[in-house]
Design an enzyme around this catalytic site. Structure first.
Site, PDB file in Angstrom:
ATOM      1  N   HIS A   1      -4.936  23.476  16.430  1.00  0.00           N
ATOM      2  CA  HIS A   1      -6.152  24.356  15.931  1.00  0.00           C
ATOM      3  C   HIS A   1      -7.440  23.805  16.824  1.00  0.00           C
ATOM      4  CE1 HIS A   1      -8.004  21.310  12.555  1.00  0.00           C
ATOM      5  NE2 HIS A   1      -7.468  20.532  13.731  1.00  0.00           N
TER       6      HIS A   1
ATOM      7  N   CYS B   1     -13.061  17.838  18.497  1.00  0.00           N
ATOM      8  CA  CYS B   1     -12.452  18.605  17.682  1.00  0.00           C
ATOM      9  C   CYS B   1     -12.598  19.896  18.016  1.00  0.00           C
ATOM     10  CB  CYS B   1     -12.302  18.405  16.181  1.00  0.00           C
ATOM     11  SG  CYS B   1     -11.844  16.704  15.759  1.00  0.00           S
TER      12      CYS B   1
ATOM     13  N   HIS C   1       3.964  25.518  13.774  1.00  0.00           N
ATOM     14  CA  HIS C   1       4.271  25.975  14.969  1.00  0.00           C
ATOM     15  C   HIS C   1       3.324  27.029  15.399  1.00  0.00           C
ATOM     16  CE1 HIS C   1       7.230  22.879  14.215  1.00  0.00           C
ATOM     17  NE2 HIS C   1       7.108  22.584  15.495  1.00  0.00           N
TER      18      HIS C   1
ATOM     19  N   GLU D   1      -4.528  20.854  -7.943  1.00  0.00           N
ATOM     20  CA  GLU D   1      -4.985  19.980  -6.540  1.00  0.00           C
ATOM     21  C   GLU D   1      -4.143  20.206  -5.301  1.00  0.00           C
ATOM     22  OE1 GLU D   1      -5.949  15.723  -7.312  1.00  0.00           O
ATOM     23  OE2 GLU D   1      -4.373  15.400  -5.670  1.00  0.00           O
TER      24      GLU D   1
END
Length: 123
Positions: free
Chosen positions: A16, A25, A69, A108
């Protein structure tokens, strides 16, 4: 009456990049994402189970299969929404909440982006 909680863990490997992130990032990179999902409930079924571990593992695996993937940025809603750990945890929670038996609720979802970095989403 008490509350029962059960947690399962699974993982997926994906790439990503973060939209508009002011650091490295923003560049394409990969992770092995570890995901923990917790459900809770008060009522047990006829054999004394709040929710079958096997079923929760299958539910979580079905959600994560869409992200394994791949370039997450090509999978909705991350084609328009930055695939941060926060957004991933919330979307996994939303999808999983729509799958589990109504006797329990997803309380959660925790996403481990690395062995030392965990994000928890609680609605």
């Amino acid at each position: 009456m008490g509350t029962y909680e059960l947690t399962v863990k699974d993982h997926f490997d994906a790439a990503h990049h973060l939209y508009d992130y002011p650091g490295e990032c923003r560049n394409l990179h990969g992770h092995t994402w570890e995901v923990e999902a917790t459900v809770s409930g008060e009522a047990l079924d006829d054999i004394g189970i709040v929710y079958d571990f096997k079923r929760l593992k299958a539910d979580l695996a079905a959600v994560l299969a869409d992200y394994d993937h791949v370039l997450i940025n090509e999978v909705g809603p991350f084609d328009t929404e930055s695939p941060t750990a926060e957004n991933l945890a919330r979307v996994i929670w939303q999808r999983l909440s729509g799958m589990v038996d109504p006797r329990v609720r997803v309380t959660e979802v925790a996403v481990w982006e690395s062995p030392v970095a965990k994000l928890v989403y609680r609605p």
